[in-house]
Design an enzyme around this catalytic site. Structure first.
Site, short mmCIF file in Angstrom:
data_model
loop_
_atom_site.label_atom_id
_atom_site.label_comp_id
_atom_site.label_asym_id
_atom_site.label_seq_id
_atom_site.Cartn_x
_atom_site.Cartn_y
_atom_site.Cartn_z
CD GLU A 33 -16.52 -22.59 57.81
OE1 GLU A 33 -16.26 -23.57 57.11
OE2 GLU A 33 -16.16 -22.51 59.00
CG HIS B 113 -8.11 -30.06 53.30
ND1 HIS B 113 -9.27 -30.79 53.27
CD2 HIS B 113 -8.28 -29.14 54.29
CE1 HIS B 113 -10.12 -30.33 54.18
NE2 HIS B 113 -9.54 -29.33 54.81
CD GLU C 72 -15.97 -22.42 62.88
OE1 GLU C 72 -17.04 -23.00 62.60
OE2 GLU C 72 -14.87 -22.77 62.42
CD GLU D 111 -12.66 -21.47 60.09
OE1 GLU D 111 -13.55 -21.37 59.26
OE2 GLU D 111 -12.49 -22.50 60.76
CD GLU E 223 -12.07 -31.43 58.74
OE1 GLU E 223 -12.21 -30.28 58.33
OE2 GLU E 223 -11.92 -31.69 59.98
CG HIS F 238 -9.91 -23.62 58.44
ND1 HIS F 238 -11.04 -23.08 57.88
CD2 HIS F 238 -8.86 -22.96 57.89
CE1 HIS F 238 -10.70 -22.14 57.02
NE2 HIS F 238 -9.39 -22.04 56.99
CD GLU F 239 -12.86 -26.21 61.53
OE1 GLU F 239 -11.98 -26.95 61.10
OE2 GLU F 239 -13.54 -25.47 60.81
C1 NOJ Z 1 -14.47 -26.38 58.03
C2 NOJ Z 1 -13.46 -25.44 57.46
O1 NOJ Z 1 -13.54 -24.17 58.05
C3 NOJ Z 1 -13.71 -25.36 55.96
O2 NOJ Z 1 -12.87 -24.39 55.37
C4 NOJ Z 1 -13.50 -26.72 55.37
O3 NOJ Z 1 -13.80 -26.67 54.00
C5 NOJ Z 1 -14.42 -27.76 56.04
N1 NOJ Z 1 -14.29 -27.69 57.46
C6 NOJ Z 1 -14.09 -29.17 55.57
O4 NOJ Z 1 -12.80 -29.54 55.99
CA CA Z 2 -14.58 -23.55 60.19
#
Ligand code: NOJ
Ligand code: CA
Length: 653
Positions: free
Chosen positions: A466, A368, A168, A460, A370, A441-442
């Site tokens: 973001e 989701h 990023e 992503e 994370e 993502h990541e």
């Molecule tokens: C980074 C992600 O790119 C974003 O979309 C997400 O909301 C946050 N992490 C929290 O998980």
């Molecule tokens: Ca991200």
């Protein structure tokens, strides 16, 4: 004579093999000189890559780099056309010439190595294959010695590797010789008369390749593990494909399909995968209205989810992402990743009530996960977590791997290391088993694996919206199509209408937010703002509701790296056409020849564009919507304001 020619062979240790593209214009030449391997690449008579070294350094054995002799070589031509489940192009031709050169060390321990080369009309590729052999059962690769000897004065666009925010970063324009610190791929370069992009395909069970100058050439720098090694493998083993995409113009790179073509067809039926658009309990967290963590302003409550489901139904959006629904977000979530429980909801979120309600209203929940990169914690729950979602009828998961490194087997590892790569792949395969589609993502970079695993819908893997609110310049979205997007689709989270919000100001005009749905491909496309914002702008929202998430064909029309990008795409199965354009800080007029339209037919063009006085700094909300009839042969003149853009829907009358 056939397409390939062995120019000379003086004994085993000196040989030259030329592999030519089907149209004869690109050549990759393998040279074995006194047992040492090199290659070079030409387009017509022009050298694109000078003679560049090949080889592997091993921890427990001598490097495989010299003392090699040719045992035999085998060549073939291949030409097939395959159908994608989704993507920027429905029907893809995979046409190449291939030569595999079987090598053996001339003295003991007589280890074996195969170098496989492919030449396409739009690029060349090669990989190392280490067969099963008596003297070696496993291999620890200490270094990959592959070089890419590109002209040091060529301009390049890169992001740095091994940094805390992974992929990023903002793109930097440098000469190749300035790339003294490792950069990620795709690494796009203007080599004078041609653009090339160095990348890799089919990255499995190996560290991802970064590149840096080493003496006069760029050298592969494979992301190391915490023990300093690049990969521990069992034989037989093949490295990912090293790829050199070639285009005359930078727009030619945009439709390069080599990365997908170097991956295998799927082994199973994936007709269950379904591209989608989705809103989210998401941007409200970015503008500070709600929080991920439970508390007074908790976003992921049953009540909010139901309100958003109602809005999805009204707005005609099929999916709803819910972030912050699970136990573990309290306190500093970036530090506390091990606390995440992926089958336990917060007390104010009723998973069954929400998913039942969604189903009754024709909306699908996007789950989701994370992980914050705590892979040990995640993998211990992963199968249960997927089952939990499947049991609630959830078929989509957005996953996240925030954090500068990952915790795997109790050690800190790079996302792009072999152990990271193995984790992402386990997630994709397990998700496929449970009928789940992923938006990662990541992530690690795309290497075309979605051809084999079409449930890997998008990722992503670049700076997305973001980062708005200060860290994105209008040029960023004009770099992406020529760099990051060459590796596959991206969840850029487009569609922010509340561009002037003081808490998270977006450095674009509002019309440009529509353009992103055409300029940035994603098979899961976010509708990223809050529903109440969309409901205030039904005229603009109409475009988002209609825009497809997979395309029959893609035709880049106009653009230069970092400056602008204009592209036309036809809806899947040959429907309407859409055109999107973005520009950097400079306002631009573009003239579009709609010669891609079916001749003799009237199309209703609905144009969503910047007003003449729009500007990403102080007049973001200036837009105009215009409708007119166009036919093949017509031209459209469109103005893009500084930091602006446009979107057009062309519908058959
Ligand atoms: C980074 C992600 O790119 C974003 O979309 C997400 O909301 C946050 N992490 C929290 O998980
Ligand atoms: Ca991200």
């Amino acid at each position: 004579m056939s397409f390939f020619s062995k120019l000379f062979k003086r004994g085993k240790t000196d040989a030259v093999y030329e592999i030519k593209s089907p149209n004869g214009r690109l050549t990759i030449t393998f040279v074995l000189e006194r047992g040492e391997m090199t290659y070079f690449v030409k387009k017509d008579d022009k050298l694109l890559l000078r003679q560049s070294r090949l080889g592997l350094a091993l921890r427990d054995n001598e490097p495989i780099v010299d003392g090699l002799g040719v045992v035999r070589a085998y060549s073939k031509s291949f030409d097939e056309t395959w159908k994608a489940y989704w993507g920027e192009q429905h029907i893809i031709r995979n046409n190449y010439n291939e030569t595999a050169i079987y090598l053996e060390e001339v003295s003991e321990p007589n280890r074996l190595l195969t170098m496989r080369f492919r030449a396409y009309d739009d690029g060349v590729a090669f990989r190392y294959e280490i067969p099963a052999q008596p003297e070696m059962k496993t291999m620890t690769i200490a270094d990959e010695l592959t070089e890419f000897a590109v002209d040091g004065n060529a301009r390049s666009w890169s992001i740095p590797a091994y940094q805390p925010d992974r992929y990023e970063y903002n793109y930097e324009e440098k000469t190749v010789q300035q790339l003294t610190d490792s950069v990620h791929t795709p690494l796009t370069m203007d080599v004078g008369g041609n653009y090339i992009s160095l990348h890799e395909a089919a990255l499995y069970n190996y560290g991802a390749m970064t590149l840096k100058m080493n003496g006069p050439a760029l050298k592969a720098d494979i992301t190391p593990l915490s023990d300093g090694m690049r990969a521990h493998v069992e034989l037989p083993f093949s490295t990912p494909w090293r790829t050199i995409m070639v285009g005359h113009d930078n727009l030619d790179l945009v439709t390069n399909r080599m990365t997908l073509n170097l991956n295998d067809a799927p082994k199973d039926d994936f007709s269950w995968v379904e591209p989608t658009k989705f809103m989210g309990i998401w941007w409200a967290m970015y503008v500070g209205e709600w929080t991920w963590a439970p508390g007074e302003r908790h976003g992921a409550t049953t009540e909010h989810a139901m309100q958003y489901i109602d809005a999805c139904e009204r707005l005609g959006i099929k999916g709803l992402l819910v972030e912050g629904w699970n136990d573990g977000w309290e306190g500093d979530w970036l530090e506390n990743g091990e606390r995440n429980k992926f089958t336990k909801t917060t007390s104010d979120f009723d998973m069954k009530a929400v998913t039942d309600y969604a189903r009754a209203h024709g909306v699908e929940i996007v789950g989701h996960h994370e992980t914050v990169g705590f892979i040990d914690n995640y993998e211990s729950q992963m199968e249960d977590a997927y089952k939990f979602y499947r049991d609630h009828g959830i078929r989509y998961i957005k996953s996240g791997y925030a954090g500068s490194k990952m915790t795997i087997n109790g050690r800190r590892e790079f996302h792009h290391s072999q152990l990271g790569v193995l984790h992402y792949q386990r997630a994709v395969e397990l998700a496929a088993k449970y009928g789940i589609m992923l938006d990662v993502h990541e992530p690690i970079k795309g290497t075309g694996i979605e051809r084999s695993w079409p449930n890997l819908m998008t990722r992503e893997g670049a700076r997305g919206q973001e980062y708005e609110g200060g860290a994105l310049a209008p040029s960023h979205a004009c770099n992406l199509p020529y760099t990051r997007l060459l590796s596959g689709g991206m969840d850029y989270t487009p569609g922010i209408f509340d561009v002037t919000n003081f808490a998270k100001r977006v450095a674009t005009t509002i019309a440009r937010q529509l353009a992103y749905y055409v300029t940035i491909y994603s098979s899961m496309q976010m509708v990223a703002d809050r529903p109440q914002v969309y409901e205030k702008s039904p005229d603009l929202f109409e475009f988002i509701r209609n825009v497809p998430v997979r395309w029959e064909r893609t035709i880049p029309l106009f653009g230069k790296v970092g400056e602008s990008f204009v592209v036309a795409r036809q809806a899947w199965d040959g429907g309407d056409w859409y055109v999107g354009g973005v520009t950097n800080e400079v306002g631009r007029d573009v003239e579009i020849y709609v010669d891609f339209l079916e001749p003799g037919i009237n199309y209703v063009a609905k144009i969503y564009r910047d007003s003449d006085d729009a500007h990403y700094r102080d007049h973001q909300l200036g837009y105009e919507i215009e409708e007119k009839i166009v036919r093949n042969g017509d031209r459209l003149n469109i103005y893009m304001a500084p930091g602006g853009g446009f979107a057009i829907r062309l519908k058959k009358q």
